[in-house]
Each structure stands twice: as C-alpha cells, then as structure tokens.
Design a protein around this motif. Structure first.
Motif, PDB file in Angstrom:
ATOM      1  N   ARG A   1      29.056  42.691  32.438  1.00  0.00           N
ATOM      2  CA  ARG A   1      30.206  43.619  32.236  1.00  0.00           C
ATOM      3  C   ARG A   1      31.376  43.007  32.787  1.00  0.00           C
ATOM      4  NH1 ARG A   1      28.808  48.863  35.134  1.00  0.00           N
ATOM      5  NH2 ARG A   1      27.613  47.612  36.413  1.00  0.00           N
ATOM      6  N   PRO A   2      32.217  42.497  31.964  1.00  0.00           N
ATOM      7  CA  PRO A   2      33.449  41.898  32.612  1.00  0.00           C
ATOM      8  C   PRO A   2      34.044  42.340  33.804  1.00  0.00           C
ATOM      9  CG  PRO A   2      33.494  41.880  30.200  1.00  0.00           C
ATOM     10  CD  PRO A   2      32.509  43.042  30.622  1.00  0.00           C
ATOM     11  N   VAL A   3      34.483  43.468  33.919  1.00  0.00           N
ATOM     12  CA  VAL A   3      35.287  43.900  35.238  1.00  0.00           C
ATOM     13  C   VAL A   3      34.453  43.843  36.604  1.00  0.00           C
ATOM     14  CG1 VAL A   3      36.805  45.582  36.358  1.00  0.00           C
ATOM     15  CG2 VAL A   3      37.128  44.887  33.869  1.00  0.00           C
ATOM     16  N   PRO A   4      33.326  44.617  36.513  1.00  0.00           N
ATOM     17  CA  PRO A   4      32.688  44.866  37.797  1.00  0.00           C
ATOM     18  C   PRO A   4      31.932  43.243  38.086  1.00  0.00           C
ATOM     19  CG  PRO A   4      31.575  46.237  35.885  1.00  0.00           C
ATOM     20  CD  PRO A   4      33.068  45.678  35.453  1.00  0.00           C
ATOM     21  N   GLN A   5      31.635  42.781  37.044  1.00  0.00           N
ATOM     22  CA  GLN A   5      31.030  41.422  37.195  1.00  0.00           C
ATOM     23  C   GLN A   5      31.665  40.357  36.854  1.00  0.00           C
ATOM     24  OE1 GLN A   5      27.481  42.711  34.747  1.00  0.00           O
ATOM     25  NE2 GLN A   5      26.187  42.183  36.580  1.00  0.00           N
ATOM     26  N   ARG A   6      33.241  40.364  37.246  1.00  0.00           N
ATOM     27  CA  ARG A   6      34.107  39.419  36.697  1.00  0.00           C
ATOM     28  C   ARG A   6      33.798  37.724  37.451  1.00  0.00           C
ATOM     29  NH1 ARG A   6      40.795  39.784  37.519  1.00  0.00           N
ATOM     30  NH2 ARG A   6      41.205  37.930  36.262  1.00  0.00           N
ATOM     31  N   THR A   7      33.301  38.076  38.629  1.00  0.00           N
ATOM     32  CA  THR A   7      33.069  36.455  39.291  1.00  0.00           C
ATOM     33  C   THR A   7      31.959  36.042  38.833  1.00  0.00           C
ATOM     34  OG1 THR A   7      34.051  37.503  41.500  1.00  0.00           O
ATOM     35  CG2 THR A   7      32.661  35.548  41.478  1.00  0.00           C
ATOM     36  N   ARG A   8      30.955  36.501  38.430  1.00  0.00           N
ATOM     37  CA  ARG A   8      29.686  35.831  37.629  1.00  0.00           C
ATOM     38  C   ARG A   8      30.147  35.445  36.283  1.00  0.00           C
ATOM     39  NH1 ARG A   8      24.716  39.853  37.952  1.00  0.00           N
ATOM     40  NH2 ARG A   8      23.843  38.112  36.811  1.00  0.00           N
ATOM     41  N   LEU A   9      30.950  36.350  35.561  1.00  0.00           N
ATOM     42  CA  LEU A   9      31.279  36.046  34.323  1.00  0.00           C
ATOM     43  C   LEU A   9      32.169  34.847  34.373  1.00  0.00           C
ATOM     44  CD1 LEU A   9      31.349  36.982  31.096  1.00  0.00           C
ATOM     45  CD2 LEU A   9      33.418  38.310  32.087  1.00  0.00           C
ATOM     46  N   ALA A  10      33.049  34.546  35.301  1.00  0.00           N
ATOM     47  CA  ALA A  10      33.906  33.431  35.156  1.00  0.00           C
ATOM     48  C   ALA A  10      33.161  32.207  35.261  1.00  0.00           C
ATOM     49  CB  ALA A  10      34.808  33.521  36.559  1.00  0.00           C
ATOM     50  N   LEU A  11      32.171  32.158  35.542  1.00  0.00           N
ATOM     51  CA  LEU A  11      30.998  30.986  35.697  1.00  0.00           C
ATOM     52  C   LEU A  11      30.665  30.409  34.004  1.00  0.00           C
ATOM     53  CD1 LEU A  11      29.179  31.199  38.855  1.00  0.00           C
ATOM     54  CD2 LEU A  11      31.263  29.924  38.359  1.00  0.00           C
ATOM     55  N   ARG A  12      30.810  31.687  33.276  1.00  0.00           N
ATOM     56  CA  ARG A  12      30.007  31.547  32.077  1.00  0.00           C
ATOM     57  C   ARG A  12      31.022  31.354  30.729  1.00  0.00           C
ATOM     58  NH1 ARG A  12      25.048  34.192  31.692  1.00  0.00           N
ATOM     59  NH2 ARG A  12      24.883  33.149  29.597  1.00  0.00           N
ATOM     60  N   ILE A  13      32.291  31.751  31.087  1.00  0.00           N
ATOM     61  CA  ILE A  13      33.201  31.666  29.947  1.00  0.00           C
ATOM     62  C   ILE A  13      34.405  30.697  30.395  1.00  0.00           C
ATOM     63  CG2 ILE A  13      32.807  34.015  29.358  1.00  0.00           C
ATOM     64  CD1 ILE A  13      35.398  34.841  30.772  1.00  0.00           C
ATOM     65  N   GLY A  14      35.205  30.204  29.319  1.00  0.00           N
ATOM     66  CA  GLY A  14      36.390  29.269  29.487  1.00  0.00           C
ATOM     67  C   GLY A  14      37.371  29.993  28.641  1.00  0.00           C
ATOM     68  N   VAL A  15      38.746  30.277  29.399  1.00  0.00           N
ATOM     69  CA  VAL A  15      39.693  31.013  28.655  1.00  0.00           C
ATOM     70  C   VAL A  15      41.100  29.665  28.720  1.00  0.00           C
ATOM     71  CG1 VAL A  15      41.314  32.862  28.949  1.00  0.00           C
ATOM     72  CG2 VAL A  15      39.066  32.858  29.656  1.00  0.00           C
ATOM     73  N   VAL A  16      41.754  29.924  27.502  1.00  0.00           N
ATOM     74  CA  VAL A  16      43.170  29.231  27.179  1.00  0.00           C
ATOM     75  C   VAL A  16      43.971  29.947  26.802  1.00  0.00           C
ATOM     76  CG1 VAL A  16      44.143  27.270  26.136  1.00  0.00           C
ATOM     77  CG2 VAL A  16      41.883  26.729  27.090  1.00  0.00           C
ATOM     78  N   PHE A  17      44.876  30.345  27.392  1.00  0.00           N
ATOM     79  CA  PHE A  17      45.969  31.172  27.001  1.00  0.00           C
ATOM     80  C   PHE A  17      47.147  30.271  26.805  1.00  0.00           C
ATOM     81  CE2 PHE A  17      44.153  34.820  29.292  1.00  0.00           C
ATOM     82  CZ  PHE A  17      43.506  35.462  28.270  1.00  0.00           C
ATOM     83  N   GLY A  18      47.751  30.457  25.597  1.00  0.00           N
ATOM     84  CA  GLY A  18      48.888  29.191  25.126  1.00  0.00           C
ATOM     85  C   GLY A  18      50.088  29.457  26.104  1.00  0.00           C
ATOM     86  N   GLN A  19      50.393  30.266  26.637  1.00  0.00           N
ATOM     87  CA  GLN A  19      51.710  30.384  27.454  1.00  0.00           C
ATOM     88  C   GLN A  19      51.300  30.517  29.016  1.00  0.00           C
ATOM     89  OE1 GLN A  19      54.692  30.102  26.005  1.00  0.00           O
ATOM     90  NE2 GLN A  19      53.414  29.734  24.258  1.00  0.00           N
ATOM     91  N   ARG A  20      49.971  30.520  29.441  1.00  0.00           N
ATOM     92  CA  ARG A  20      49.665  30.392  30.882  1.00  0.00           C
ATOM     93  C   ARG A  20      48.741  29.392  31.289  1.00  0.00           C
ATOM     94  NH1 ARG A  20      50.778  35.308  29.617  1.00  0.00           N
ATOM     95  NH2 ARG A  20      51.488  36.765  31.119  1.00  0.00           N
ATOM     96  N   SER A  21      49.038  28.687  32.527  1.00  0.00           N
ATOM     97  CA  SER A  21      48.171  27.398  32.853  1.00  0.00           C
ATOM     98  C   SER A  21      47.651  27.678  33.809  1.00  0.00           C
ATOM     99  CB  SER A  21      49.481  26.407  33.313  1.00  0.00           C
ATOM    100  OG  SER A  21      48.872  25.019  33.819  1.00  0.00           O
ATOM    101  N   GLN A  22      46.264  26.832  33.928  1.00  0.00           N
ATOM    102  CA  GLN A  22      45.263  26.910  35.065  1.00  0.00           C
ATOM    103  C   GLN A  22      45.340  25.664  35.664  1.00  0.00           C
ATOM    104  OE1 GLN A  22      41.133  27.375  33.440  1.00  0.00           O
ATOM    105  NE2 GLN A  22      42.097  26.703  31.546  1.00  0.00           N
ATOM    106  N   LEU A  23      46.344  24.865  35.482  1.00  0.00           N
ATOM    107  CA  LEU A  23      46.433  23.505  36.071  1.00  0.00           C
ATOM    108  C   LEU A  23      47.485  23.682  37.235  1.00  0.00           C
ATOM    109  CD1 LEU A  23      46.625  21.401  32.838  1.00  0.00           C
ATOM    110  CD2 LEU A  23      44.516  21.789  34.396  1.00  0.00           C
ATOM    111  N   TRP A  24      47.355  22.763  38.411  1.00  0.00           N
ATOM    112  CA  TRP A  24      48.284  22.736  39.264  1.00  0.00           C
ATOM    113  C   TRP A  24      49.533  22.037  38.932  1.00  0.00           C
ATOM    114  CZ3 TRP A  24      43.248  23.630  39.926  1.00  0.00           C
ATOM    115  CH2 TRP A  24      42.771  24.859  40.771  1.00  0.00           C
ATOM    116  N   TRP A  25      50.629  22.716  38.968  1.00  0.00           N
ATOM    117  CA  TRP A  25      51.749  22.333  38.342  1.00  0.00           C
ATOM    118  C   TRP A  25      52.350  20.705  38.950  1.00  0.00           C
ATOM    119  CZ3 TRP A  25      53.170  23.544  33.844  1.00  0.00           C
ATOM    120  CH2 TRP A  25      54.444  23.434  33.509  1.00  0.00           C
ATOM    121  N   ASP A  26      52.261  20.607  40.322  1.00  0.00           N
ATOM    122  CA  ASP A  26      52.709  19.514  40.884  1.00  0.00           C
ATOM    123  C   ASP A  26      51.604  18.407  41.270  1.00  0.00           C
ATOM    124  OD1 ASP A  26      55.243  20.435  41.568  1.00  0.00           O
ATOM    125  OD2 ASP A  26      54.527  21.903  42.683  1.00  0.00           O
ATOM    126  N   LEU A  27      50.378  18.596  40.725  1.00  0.00           N
ATOM    127  CA  LEU A  27      49.327  17.508  41.026  1.00  0.00           C
ATOM    128  C   LEU A  27      48.999  16.730  39.654  1.00  0.00           C
ATOM    129  CD1 LEU A  27      46.898  19.474  43.047  1.00  0.00           C
ATOM    130  CD2 LEU A  27      48.472  17.832  43.857  1.00  0.00           C
TER     131      LEU A  27
END
Length: 315
Positions: free
Chosen positions: A79-105
């Motif tokens: 269940r995505p909300v109550p088990q969000r931490t476990r779910l994060a290990l099973r999914i990948g997400v790319v939002f075109g206007q948001r970054s998961q990279l470190w801007w200065d690195l």
C-alpha cells in the motif's frame, strides 16, 4: 503477475471558488474519479489525458505522495502511503520537472550517494551503472556538476538514478518534455531497450504521443478523472474511425467515376494522376491491384494525435 492494482481509486481536493463580490465558498473537485485498473509485470503502459485529467495525481497516489480519498491501490503488493519506505525500494520515479540529483555535485557523486541511500551492493550498482553508461552515453559528463548539464544530459542522469537500485516498476511523468530531437531519441531508445527484457514494468504519462507510439503497446486514456479507453493504439484507431490513407502516383489520369470497394477516393491532383484513397475495409494491396498504370505509392498511417483529440472532444 499483477504489479499495480487500482479499485475505485479516487482523489478529491477542496477548492475555494468565488460566490459573489466578497464571498468565497468551498467546493470539492474530483481529480481522479473512481479508476479501476490493473497492470501486469513487464507491461509498458501509456497513461495519457488532457491537462487536468488526473494523470499526475494518479502517479502521486501510486508512489505514495498523495493519500487516496477513496478506493484501494496496491503497487508491488504494498500500500503506497503506509508502506512508502518499503515501496521506494521497489519503484523508480522520474518527474520531468523535478530532480532527484544533487545540484552542486558531479553526476558520478549523485549516483554514489544513491547507492548508499538504497543500500545497493557495490557489484550490482556497478553493473547497472555500466549498462546505463553504455546505453545513454553518460561518460562525457559524469564528472560535471548537475547544475551545468543540459536538459537532455540531466534527463539521462535522472533515468539512471531511478534505475540503479533495480526497481520492478518505473513511473515516468513527462520524461521528454523540453528535450531536443536527439535527446528524445536517446531516451526512447533506452526505454525501449529496458522494456524488451520484460522484467521492468513501465507507466508513462506524456503529452508527446510519439513516446507512446514508440514505447507502449497498451494505451490508457483518462479524461475528467475517469478511464475512457484501455487497449491498444490500434483499437483506439478502430474505435474512433481513423483509417490509413493510400497516396498513389499514376502514369495516366484516373478514369472518371473510378470506384474501389472498401476504399474511398478523397481527392485527385495533377490532372487525375495523383490520388488519395482512405481505406475503409480493403487492404492497400487490393486497392493497388485495381489501379491502372501505377507509378508510385505511399501508405500514410493515421495520426494518433488527431484520434486522441477527437476522443477528448467526445461527450
């Protein structure tokens, strides 16, 4: 195996609207209005709709960012909300206007940090990064800070970052928005290569229907928060009457009153030596076989953008 399941999924928002010169009242708006949908392992699904249809809201509920107002949702058996931490290990997400990279690195350091965050064994991380480096041509800018990358380079880095922990499902929200033609082609080829393996389930939302035609066999169209089409692109064409067109060049003018069963003559040009037929039930071969003095021909596939626009206009 069903990896994504939605039953009666709904998301309501409360907005304040003008109800007089000085007064505002609350109103409930349903961004997603009772979606029933299941997606199997290995499917590549295009999830499209006009602005405000509920595409991004659906993805946010599937990834645990938003809590549904009603209904049931399951992703990878969680269940995505109550088990969000476990779910994060099973999914990948790319939002075109948001970054998961470190801007200065440098990009390389972002990938290293993500390995530690997801606790990926070094050998697995190295193998996945090597594949992405090869398919996405990352080597030329691995040591450049993310803020200095072009949009196309950054998007290739975002895709890599979303895949380094080996997810079962990849959610993509407008991954090619703003990219030039070369970068779009690189991203599409990479995603097609991933999908060919059959291990990764991909859900793609986009306004660029060329992405859908290139990558997705299954197309889900939503409008006003409801599913209005779920099937193949070919089924969409059949449902809304789009047909292929045959353009022919002739050595001699087409005879007056020329008729081919199963095809409609749309127009003639060049004194009848160029004709355009719309195929209704005949095959292109049947039309070609009946034409006199054929010099050249081309088959024009129906434009999916026209079909989808027609679907949105349907009450």
């Amino acid at each position: 195996m069903t990896l994504i399941s939605m039953k009666g999924l709904r998301k309501d928002f409360t907005v304040r609207v003008k109800a007089g010169r000085l007064r505002r009242e609350k109103r409930t708006v349903s961004a997603v209005d009772g979606i029933d949908l299941s997606i199997e392992q290995g499917e590549m699904v295009g999830y499209i709709g006009p602005n405000g249809a509920g595409k991004s809201t659906t993805l946010k509920m599937l990834t645990g960012v938003l809590t549904p107002s009603a209904g049931e949702v399951s992703v990878c058996g969680l269940r995505p909300v109550p088990q969000r931490t476990r779910l994060a290990l099973r999914i990948g997400v790319v939002f075109g206007q948001r970054s998961q990279l470190w801007w200065d690195l440098p990009l390389r350091d972002s990938f290293s940090l993500l390995r530690h965050i997801y606790r990926v064994p070094p050998q697995e991380h190295a193998a996945r990064l090597k594949r992405c480096r090869s398919l996405l041509d990352l080597d030329d800018f691995l040591d450049i800070p993310v803020r200095q990358l072009s949009l196309g380079q950054r998007m290739r880095g975002e895709l890599t970052a979303a895949l380094l922990h080996g997810p079962s499902v990849l959610f993509l929200d407008e991954p090619t928005i703003g990219l030039d033609v070369v970068s779009k082609q690189a991203v599409r080829s990479f995603l097609a290569e991933l999908g060919a393996g059959g291990d990764l389930t991909l859900v793609l939302t986009t306004h660029d229907l060329a992405d859908i035609e290139r990558l997705c066999r299954r197309l889900v169209v939503i409008d006003h928060g409801r599913v209005v089409h779920d099937g193949t692109i070919e089924a969409l064409h059949d449902r809304y009457g789009s047909r292929r067109r045959l353009v022919v060049e002739l050595d001699a003018p087409l005879p007056a009153g020329f008729v081919v069963p199963g095809a409609e003559l749309l127009s003639t040009e060049a004194d009848g030596r160029r004709a355009v037929f719309e195929l209704t039930s005949s095959s292109a071969g049947a039309v070609v076989g009946s034409l006199p003095a054929l010099r050249d021909l081309s088959l024009v596939e129906p434009d999916i953008e026209d079909v989808v626009a027609r679907l949105y206009r349907t009450p």
